[in-house]
Design an enzyme around this catalytic site. Structure first.
Site: not given
Ligand code: BDR
Ligand code: CA
Length: 310
Positions: A9, A14, A123, A238
């Site tokens: 996302d 990411d 992720v 991630d």
């Molecule tokens: C996760 O939440 C998102 O904000 C980041 O991309 C990561 O996957 C961390 O808590």
């Molecule tokens: Ca993420």
């Protein structure tokens, strides 16, 4: 080569996870699938396409996935990632487009056509993975491993829950209860993956566009992590999942029982990590505890050096 489907996302971290996967010669990035999380799925998909374009990733298809969690209403993280989900770097609109096939269909098709050599690397929230498991349970024995970024023994979205699990805890429960081998990069681990000033200086000295893009990402991420959590350096959560796929020795793990809380008023979305084995339940997760910081960042920097100059 290790084959992975990166379900994401984007998202600052990411985006760096995509670059690490694309820039490492031992990973075959079979596809990128997107999900609603840091922002709406239209935005995270567009961000994934932008990342591919800036890094010259032309041979990896992108599939748009679920726009809503299974049961709950959608929740996004603009305080951390900005309204676009990837604020900071100024990028042109991508020319590359996403595929017609839905991410969930793609995941099922690829796994069913495989001989068990594909790993899933989610992720973001686990909506796509849970949907695929429910729609076609025959994929379960085909998944080599699921390397999740999510959860931990403390939270960042509530005191108990980490964002990815909190956003779709019902989906997370489906995945953690699936019986598929799971390795988990929770906050306990990812808060060790800090983009220190020294790391940022090394990235800044790489003379290509993907590295300049990462510098811009980290500058924005540093500020929001300082404003929201008071962190001196931002953690690139991630990226840990992809680094583990490249070289599992980058983390130490403990085989433990992890269950997802979907009912608690204060604990919704918490991962209950049985570090001392008090439940007596069969362990279902390799829980990452310790990161080799040097090896981790060397890997990221090497991958950035490998990416083509645009
Ligand atoms: C996760 O939440 C998102 O904000 C980041 O991309 C990561 O996957 C961390 O808590
Ligand atoms: Ca993420």
């Amino acid at each position: 080569k290790r084959k992975i489907i990166l379900d994401c996302d984007p998202g600052h971290d990411d985006a760096i996870a995509i670059l690490l996967a694309a820039g490492n010669p031992n990973i075959e990035l079979v596809g990128i699938t997107t999900v609603a999380g840091n922002a709406e799925v239209e935005k995270t998909t567009n961000n994934a396409l932008k990342v591919c374009e800036i890094a010259g990733i032309t041979d990896v298809p992108v599939f748009k996935g679920s726009g809503q969690p299974l049961i709950r209403n959608r929740e996004t993280a603009p305080d951390i990632h900005g309204d676009s989900g990837m604020d900071g770097p100024v990028l042109p609109e991508p020319e590359k487009t996403f595929e017609d096939e839905h991410a969930v269909d793609f995941i099922i098709r690829k796994l069913m056509d495989s001989d068990g050599e594909i790993s899933l690397v989610p992720v973001g929230p686990l909506t796509n993975i849970a949907m695929a498991m429910r729609r076609e349970p025959a994929i379960l024995p085909k998944i080599q491993e699921i390397v999740i970024m999510g959860g931990g023994t403390f939270g960042n979205w509530s005191p108990a829950a980490e964002f990815n699990i909190f956003v779709d805890a019902e989906a997370a429960k489906v995945v953690f209860d699936s019986g598929v081998p799971i390795t988990m990069m929770g906050l306990d681990l990812t808060h060790q993956a800090l983009a220190t000033k020294e790391v940022c200086a090394r990235i800044a000295s790489i003379d290509n566009r993907p590295a300049a893009f990462v510098s811009d990402l980290l500058e924005f991420f540093r500020q929001t992590y300082l404003d929201v959590f008071g962190f001196e350096h931002p953690p690139v959560h991630d990226v840990c999942s992809v680094a583990y796929c490249i070289d599992p020795s980058v983390v130490k793990t403990k085989h433990v029982r992890v269950d997802v809380e979907t009912k608690g008023e204060l604990t919704y979305g918490m991962t209950s990590v049985d570090l001392l084995g008090v439940t007596g339940l069969e362990p279902n997760v390799n829980f990452a505890t310790e990161l080799d910081h040097t090896k981790f960042w060397d890997m990221v920097i090497e991958a950035l050096n490998n990416l083509p100059e645009q």
